[in-house]
Scaffold this active site. Structure first.
Site, PDB file in Angstrom:
ATOM      1  N   HIS A  38       0.839  -1.212   0.000  1.00  0.00           N
ATOM      2  CA  HIS A  38       0.000   0.000   0.000  1.00  0.00           C
ATOM      3  C   HIS A  38       0.873   1.262   0.000  1.00  0.00           C
ATOM      4  O   HIS A  38       0.565   2.242  -0.674  1.00  0.00           O
ATOM      5  CB  HIS A  38      -0.890   0.029   1.241  1.00  0.00           C
ATOM      6  N   GLY A 151      -2.715  -1.645  -7.257  1.00  0.00           N
ATOM      7  CA  GLY A 151      -1.589  -2.565  -7.358  1.00  0.00           C
ATOM      8  C   GLY A 151      -1.805  -3.656  -8.396  1.00  0.00           C
ATOM      9  O   GLY A 151      -2.912  -4.174  -8.544  1.00  0.00           O
TER      10      GLY A 151
HETATM   11  P1  AMP Z   1      -6.333  -4.093  -0.418  1.00  0.00           P
HETATM   12  O1  AMP Z   1      -6.181  -3.264   0.834  1.00  0.00           O
HETATM   13  O2  AMP Z   1      -5.838  -5.491  -0.266  1.00  0.00           O
HETATM   14  O3  AMP Z   1      -7.715  -3.983  -1.004  1.00  0.00           O
HETATM   15  O4  AMP Z   1      -5.351  -3.430  -1.477  1.00  0.00           O
HETATM   16  C1  AMP Z   1      -5.447  -2.058  -1.787  1.00  0.00           C
HETATM   17  C2  AMP Z   1      -4.570  -1.752  -2.960  1.00  0.00           C
HETATM   18  O5  AMP Z   1      -3.213  -2.071  -2.640  1.00  0.00           O
HETATM   19  C3  AMP Z   1      -4.932  -2.566  -4.201  1.00  0.00           C
HETATM   20  O6  AMP Z   1      -4.812  -1.732  -5.337  1.00  0.00           O
HETATM   21  C4  AMP Z   1      -3.887  -3.646  -4.183  1.00  0.00           C
HETATM   22  O7  AMP Z   1      -3.615  -4.188  -5.463  1.00  0.00           O
HETATM   23  C5  AMP Z   1      -2.691  -2.896  -3.643  1.00  0.00           C
HETATM   24  N1  AMP Z   1      -1.714  -3.847  -3.095  1.00  0.00           N
HETATM   25  C6  AMP Z   1      -1.932  -4.795  -2.151  1.00  0.00           C
HETATM   26  N2  AMP Z   1      -0.831  -5.533  -1.934  1.00  0.00           N
HETATM   27  C7  AMP Z   1       0.122  -5.048  -2.777  1.00  0.00           C
HETATM   28  C8  AMP Z   1       1.494  -5.398  -3.059  1.00  0.00           C
HETATM   29  N3  AMP Z   1       2.110  -6.404  -2.419  1.00  0.00           N
HETATM   30  N4  AMP Z   1       2.155  -4.674  -3.984  1.00  0.00           N
HETATM   31  C9  AMP Z   1       1.533  -3.653  -4.642  1.00  0.00           C
HETATM   32  N5  AMP Z   1       0.257  -3.279  -4.435  1.00  0.00           N
HETATM   33  C10 AMP Z   1      -0.440  -3.967  -3.520  1.00  0.00           C
END
Ligand code: AMP
Length: 276
Positions: A38, A151
Site C-alpha cells: 500500500h 496494485g
Molecule cells: P487491499 O487493501 O488489499 O484492497 O489493497 C489495496 C490496494 O493495494 C490494491 O490496489 C492492491 O492491489 C494494492 N496492493 C496490495 N498488496 C500489494 C502489493 N504487495 N504490492 C503492490 N500493491 C499492492
C-alpha cells in the site's frame, strides 16, 4: 497535517477545495491493514500529485458468505501513521452505514463489469468483482477528478477498474503499480498475517512457480500451456498448498502468469508479467 473524514460529504468537500486551489489529487483505495505494498501506491501518488487521498474501508460487498470479513484486520491507528509517513494528506474512513445505509438495504444499484470478471477470481469468488466495482465507483464519485493508484498484485481487479473507469467516463486516470514482495518472494498482503509459520514457509512456492513459468516463456513466449502447466505443477508439489487456478493470459505487450492457492484457510494470489 492529514485530514481524516468519516463521511463522503466531508471527504468530497476537502478534495473539491484542493482542486479549487489548483492542486492535483492522487487516490489510493485500500481496505486498510496497510503494508509496504500500500505504501508504494501512496508514494507513487505523492510523487505525481499535489495531495494524496487514501481510503480505508473493508468493503462487505466484495466478501463471500464464508470469507474473512469479520476477522479481516482493522488496525486503523497504525494505518493513519503509515499513510502520513508516506505523504497522505487526506483519509476517508467511512463506516459501513455511511457507505451502504443502516442495514445495507439502501443499496439497490450495483455495477457489473462483464466478460473479464468471468474467469479466475471471478469464477472462484461469485459476486466479488461486482462488490469491488460498486465500491470503487462510489469512492471515485466521492473523490472526484484525480489519478487513482492500484496494485498489480490484484491484477484482474486492476483490469476491472480500468474498464469501469473507461465505460462510465470517470474523470480519473488509473495507474497500475508493481507488486511489492518480501525478501523471499512472497507478495505482501494484509492476509499474510493469517499464515501459520509452516504455511508462511510454504507460501514462497507461488513466486517460485511463477518464476519457473516465466523462465519457460523466455525460451518460448508462444507456449502459454507449458508455462501455465509448469506453474500448476510446482504449486501442486507443495503439500500445504491447494491450487485454485494457474493461468497464462496473452496481452498486447506481455504474457501474464497468474496463480491463486489456499494455505490452510488463507487464500493467496500472485502474478508475473513476461514481456513479448
Ligand atoms: P487491499 O487493501 O488489499 O484492497 O489493497 C489495496 C490496494 O493495494 C490494491 O490496489 C492492491 O492491489 C494494492 N496492493 C496490495 N498488496 C500489494 C502489493 N504487495 N504490492 C503492490 N500493491 C499492492
Amino acid at each position: 497535517m492529514m485530514q481524516v473524514s468519516d463521511t463522503i460529504a466531508a471527504f468530497r468537500k476537502a478534495l473539491d477545495a484542493e482542486r479549487a486551489a489548483g492542486k492535483t489529487v492522487g487516490l489510493a483505495p485500500t481496505m486498510g491493514a496497510l503494508h509496504a505494498g500500500h505504501a508504494s501506491l501512496i508514494d507513487a501518488a505523492a510523487r505525481s500529485c499535489d495531495v494524496v487521498a487514501v481510503t480505508v474501508f473493508v468493503n462487505p460487498l466484495q466478501f463471500g458468505p464464508n470469507e474473512d470479513l469479520a476477522k479481516y484486520p482493522r488496525p486503523f491507528e497504525n494505518d493513519m501513521a503509515l499513510a502520513a509517513q508516506h505523504g497522505a494528506t487526506h483519509i476517508l474512513h467511512p463506516s459501513v452505514e455511511e457507505m451502504y445505509g443502516p442495514t445495507g438495504s439502501t443499496v439497490l444499484t450495483t455495477i457489473h463489469v462483464a466478460g473479464i470478471t468471468d474467469t479466475m477470481e471471478g469464477a472462484v469468488r461469485p459476486g466479488h468483482f461486482d462488490g469491488v466495482a460498486t465500491v470503487v465507483a462510489k469512492l471515485f464519485n466521492a473523490a472526484g477528478p484525480c489519478r487513482a493508484f492500484f496494485g498489480e498484485k490484484d491484477y484482474q481487479q486492476l483490469q476491472v477498474v480500468r474498464q469501469l473507469a473507461h465505460d462510465l467516463s470517470f474523470p480519473i486516470e488509473i495507474v497500475g503499480c508493481a507488486i511489492v514482495r518480501e525478501a523471499d518472494g512472497l507478495a505482501l498482503s494484509s492476509r499474510n498475517v493469517y499464515l501459520s509459520p509452516a504455511d508462511r514457509a510454504a507460501s514462497i512456492v507461488l513466486s517460485r512457480a511463477l518464476d519457473a513459468g516465466a523462465a519457460l516463456l523466455r525460451t518460448d513466449i508462444e507456449d502459454l500451456d507449458a508455462a501455465r502447466n509448469e506453474v500448476a505443477r510446482i504449486v501442486a508439489g507443495e503439500p500445504r498448498a491447494s491450487l485454485d487456478y494457474a493461468e497464462a493470459v496473452l496481452t498486447d505487450t506481455e504474457v501474464r502468469l497468474l496463480v491463486a492457492a489456499k494455505f490452510g484457510t488463507t487464500r493467496l494470489l500472485d502474478n508475473l508479467g513476461v514481456p513479448r
